[in-house]
Structure formats: structure tokens, C-alpha cells
Design a protein around this motif. Structure first.
Motif, PDB file in Angstrom:
ATOM      1  N   ARG A  65       0.948  -0.878   0.094  1.00 29.50           N
ATOM      2  CA  ARG A  65       0.023  -0.262  -0.083  1.00 29.50           C
ATOM      3  C   ARG A  65       0.789   1.403   0.308  1.00 29.50           C
ATOM      4  O   ARG A  65       1.977   1.295   0.559  1.00 29.50           O
ATOM      5  CB  ARG A  65      -1.210  -0.291   1.064  1.00 29.50           C
ATOM      6  CG  ARG A  65      -1.957  -1.160   1.296  1.00 29.50           C
ATOM      7  CD  ARG A  65      -2.794  -0.884   2.426  1.00 29.50           C
ATOM      8  NE  ARG A  65      -3.655   0.580   2.510  1.00 29.50           N
ATOM      9  CZ  ARG A  65      -4.499   0.931   2.982  1.00 29.50           C
ATOM     10  NH1 ARG A  65      -4.977   0.226   3.906  1.00 29.50           N
ATOM     11  NH2 ARG A  65      -4.961   2.188   2.849  1.00 29.50           N
ATOM     12  N   ARG A  66       0.464   2.262  -0.466  1.00 29.20           N
ATOM     13  CA  ARG A  66       1.168   3.180  -1.092  1.00 29.20           C
ATOM     14  C   ARG A  66       1.604   4.073   0.771  1.00 29.20           C
ATOM     15  O   ARG A  66       3.009   4.294   1.059  1.00 29.20           O
ATOM     16  CB  ARG A  66       0.327   4.100  -1.280  1.00 29.20           C
ATOM     17  CG  ARG A  66       0.958   5.488  -1.694  1.00 29.20           C
ATOM     18  CD  ARG A  66      -0.050   6.730  -2.377  1.00 29.20           C
ATOM     19  NE  ARG A  66       1.169   7.996  -2.615  1.00 29.20           N
ATOM     20  CZ  ARG A  66       0.757   9.572  -2.679  1.00 29.20           C
ATOM     21  NH1 ARG A  66      -0.744   9.626  -1.797  1.00 29.20           N
ATOM     22  NH2 ARG A  66       1.300  10.388  -3.359  1.00 29.20           N
ATOM     23  N   GLU A  67       0.762   3.698   2.122  1.00 31.04           N
ATOM     24  CA  GLU A  67       0.691   4.153   3.695  1.00 31.04           C
ATOM     25  C   GLU A  67       2.589   3.505   3.352  1.00 31.04           C
ATOM     26  O   GLU A  67       3.574   4.089   4.043  1.00 31.04           O
ATOM     27  CB  GLU A  67       0.142   4.303   4.208  1.00 31.04           C
ATOM     28  CG  GLU A  67      -1.036   5.849   3.448  1.00 31.04           C
ATOM     29  CD  GLU A  67      -2.165   5.331   2.370  1.00 31.04           C
ATOM     30  OE1 GLU A  67      -1.971   3.624   2.005  1.00 31.04           O
ATOM     31  OE2 GLU A  67      -3.385   5.429   2.016  1.00 31.04           O
ATOM     32  N   ASP A  68       1.457   2.175   3.535  1.00 35.07           N
ATOM     33  CA  ASP A  68       2.902   0.951   4.054  1.00 35.07           C
ATOM     34  C   ASP A  68       4.566   1.267   3.397  1.00 35.07           C
ATOM     35  O   ASP A  68       5.557   1.631   3.907  1.00 35.07           O
ATOM     36  CB  ASP A  68       2.643   0.011   4.158  1.00 35.07           C
ATOM     37  CG  ASP A  68       1.229  -0.287   4.510  1.00 35.07           C
ATOM     38  OD1 ASP A  68       1.191   0.495   5.626  1.00 35.07           O
ATOM     39  OD2 ASP A  68       0.966  -2.133   4.123  1.00 35.07           O
ATOM     40  N   TYR A  69       4.603   1.995   1.879  1.00 26.94           N
ATOM     41  CA  TYR A  69       6.019   2.491   0.665  1.00 26.94           C
ATOM     42  C   TYR A  69       6.282   3.537   1.749  1.00 26.94           C
ATOM     43  O   TYR A  69       7.677   3.671   2.022  1.00 26.94           O
ATOM     44  CB  TYR A  69       4.996   2.224  -0.219  1.00 26.94           C
ATOM     45  CG  TYR A  69       6.303   2.976  -1.121  1.00 26.94           C
ATOM     46  CD1 TYR A  69       7.763   1.714  -1.395  1.00 26.94           C
ATOM     47  CD2 TYR A  69       6.813   3.797  -1.467  1.00 26.94           C
ATOM     48  CE1 TYR A  69       8.398   2.389  -2.302  1.00 26.94           C
ATOM     49  CE2 TYR A  69       7.215   4.485  -1.911  1.00 26.94           C
ATOM     50  CZ  TYR A  69       9.143   3.671  -2.214  1.00 26.94           C
ATOM     51  OH  TYR A  69       9.628   4.322  -3.096  1.00 26.94           O
ATOM     52  N   VAL A  70       5.539   4.978   1.983  1.00 31.73           N
ATOM     53  CA  VAL A  70       6.032   5.992   2.803  1.00 31.73           C
ATOM     54  C   VAL A  70       6.492   5.558   3.973  1.00 31.73           C
ATOM     55  O   VAL A  70       6.872   6.382   3.922  1.00 31.73           O
ATOM     56  CB  VAL A  70       4.818   7.443   2.461  1.00 31.73           C
ATOM     57  CG1 VAL A  70       5.367   8.164   3.020  1.00 31.73           C
ATOM     58  CG2 VAL A  70       4.223   7.260   1.094  1.00 31.73           C
ATOM     59  N   ARG A  71       5.867   5.020   4.622  1.00 31.51           N
ATOM     60  CA  ARG A  71       6.085   4.711   5.667  1.00 31.51           C
ATOM     61  C   ARG A  71       7.799   3.686   5.981  1.00 31.51           C
ATOM     62  O   ARG A  71       9.027   4.495   7.168  1.00 31.51           O
ATOM     63  CB  ARG A  71       5.667   3.442   6.545  1.00 31.51           C
ATOM     64  CG  ARG A  71       6.252   3.983   7.926  1.00 31.51           C
ATOM     65  CD  ARG A  71       4.370   2.796   8.832  1.00 31.51           C
ATOM     66  NE  ARG A  71       3.581   3.572   8.890  1.00 31.51           N
ATOM     67  CZ  ARG A  71       2.430   2.782   8.133  1.00 31.51           C
ATOM     68  NH1 ARG A  71       2.675   1.179   7.941  1.00 31.51           N
ATOM     69  NH2 ARG A  71       1.748   3.527   8.142  1.00 31.51           N
ATOM     70  N   GLY A  72       7.716   3.073   5.071  1.00 27.89           N
ATOM     71  CA  GLY A  72       8.814   2.349   4.536  1.00 27.89           C
ATOM     72  C   GLY A  72      10.576   2.912   4.607  1.00 27.89           C
ATOM     73  O   GLY A  72      11.316   3.594   4.674  1.00 27.89           O
ATOM     74  N   GLN A  73       9.652   4.341   3.201  1.00 21.55           N
ATOM     75  CA  GLN A  73      11.101   4.396   3.046  1.00 21.55           C
ATOM     76  C   GLN A  73      11.326   6.518   4.421  1.00 21.55           C
ATOM     77  O   GLN A  73      12.660   6.521   3.986  1.00 21.55           O
ATOM     78  CB  GLN A  73      10.250   5.489   1.469  1.00 21.55           C
ATOM     79  CG  GLN A  73      10.465   5.014   0.131  1.00 21.55           C
ATOM     80  CD  GLN A  73      11.765   4.445  -0.453  1.00 21.55           C
ATOM     81  OE1 GLN A  73      11.872   3.391   0.013  1.00 21.55           O
ATOM     82  NE2 GLN A  73      12.233   5.382  -0.655  1.00 21.55           N
ATOM     83  N   THR A  74      10.957   6.710   4.584  1.00 19.92           N
ATOM     84  CA  THR A  74      10.599   7.814   5.420  1.00 19.92           C
ATOM     85  C   THR A  74      11.529   6.840   6.711  1.00 19.92           C
ATOM     86  O   THR A  74      12.369   7.259   7.334  1.00 19.92           O
ATOM     87  CB  THR A  74       9.461   7.386   6.667  1.00 19.92           C
ATOM     88  OG1 THR A  74       8.294   8.320   5.569  1.00 19.92           O
ATOM     89  CG2 THR A  74       9.434   8.533   7.743  1.00 19.92           C
ATOM     90  N   VAL A  75      11.824   5.961   6.504  1.00 21.52           N
ATOM     91  CA  VAL A  75      12.240   4.917   8.065  1.00 21.52           C
ATOM     92  C   VAL A  75      13.630   4.204   7.353  1.00 21.52           C
ATOM     93  O   VAL A  75      14.796   5.024   8.004  1.00 21.52           O
ATOM     94  CB  VAL A  75      12.053   3.430   8.461  1.00 21.52           C
ATOM     95  CG1 VAL A  75      13.126   2.146   9.167  1.00 21.52           C
ATOM     96  CG2 VAL A  75      10.484   3.720   9.568  1.00 21.52           C
ATOM     97  N   ILE A  76      13.642   4.630   6.504  1.00 20.50           N
ATOM     98  CA  ILE A  76      15.387   4.039   5.186  1.00 20.50           C
ATOM     99  C   ILE A  76      16.127   5.705   5.257  1.00 20.50           C
ATOM    100  O   ILE A  76      16.987   5.711   5.647  1.00 20.50           O
ATOM    101  CB  ILE A  76      14.744   3.772   3.876  1.00 20.50           C
ATOM    102  CG1 ILE A  76      14.522   1.989   3.743  1.00 20.50           C
ATOM    103  CG2 ILE A  76      16.225   3.819   3.112  1.00 20.50           C
ATOM    104  CD1 ILE A  76      13.755   1.404   2.165  1.00 20.50           C
TER     105      ILE A  76
END
Length: 110
Positions: A74-85
Motif C-alpha cells: 500500500r502507498r502508506e506502507d511504502y511511504v512509511r518504509g521510505q521514511t524509515v530508510i
């Protein structure tokens, strides 16, 4: 020239003609019923095929819904993962910057 027909002869001729009309009408309605039966059978076969296709399509859709979370994010999960990275990369950059400043300062322990 005169044609004379007896009353009972005329009645017989009329009954024969009515029988012929009744026979033709009966044959016409039999053919009409036969065509209706063929059309209803064709419609029934089409309905069965449609129902089968609909069930197959519904099954494929449910399989797709089951596989969707496995293959897609999901887009929200991808954004959250990118933020962590990106946060981790910023932390590594800050540590490298501290190491560079420490070397520039002569490598003295603080």
C-alpha cells in the motif's frame, strides 16, 4: 350455367374447409411451440454458461484479492518504509560527518 349444390353437400364442404383450416392452424401452433422450446433451451444453455463464467470470474477475483497483499504494498506502507530508510541514511550521514570533523580536528579524543 347454373351450379346447384345441396345443403348437406355445402355443409360437408364447409366442415372439410374448417377441418383444413384447423389442421393448418394446429400445424402452425406446433411449429411455433417447437421454436419457443428451442429458444428457451438456447436461453437456458446461455444462462448456464453465463453462470459458470460468473462463478469462475468470482473465484479468480477472490484469488486475486488473497494474493494482493503478498505482491503489492500500500502507498502508506511504502511511504512509511521510505521514511524509515531515509532516517537511517540521515543518521549514517551525520555519523560520517562527525567522523570527518574528528579527523579534521586532528583526531584528538574529546
Amino acid at each position: 350455367m347454373r351450379i346447384e349444390v345441396e345443403f348437406w353437400g355445402l355443409v360437408g364442404l364447409l366442415i372439410t374447409f374448417m377441418g383444413f383450416v384447423f389442421g393448418v392452424a394446429k400445424m402452425f401452433f406446433a411449429q411455433l411451440e417447437k421454436r419457443q422450446i428451442e429458444q428457451f433451451s438456447s436461453l437456458d444453455a446461455s444462462l448456464r454458461e453465463f453462470t459458470t463464467n460468473l462463478n469462475t470470474l468470482e473465484r479468480e477475483f477472490l484469488e486475486f484479492k488473497a494474493d494482493l497483499p503478498i505482491h503489492y504494498v500500500r502507498r502508506e506502507d511504502y511511504v512509511r518504509g521510505q521514511t524509515v530508510i531515509e532516517a537511517k541514511l540521515d543518521a549514517v550521514y551525520n555519523k560520517l560527518e562527525l567522523v570527518q570533523q574528528h579527523r579534521l580536528a586532528g583526531g584528538k579524543n574529546g
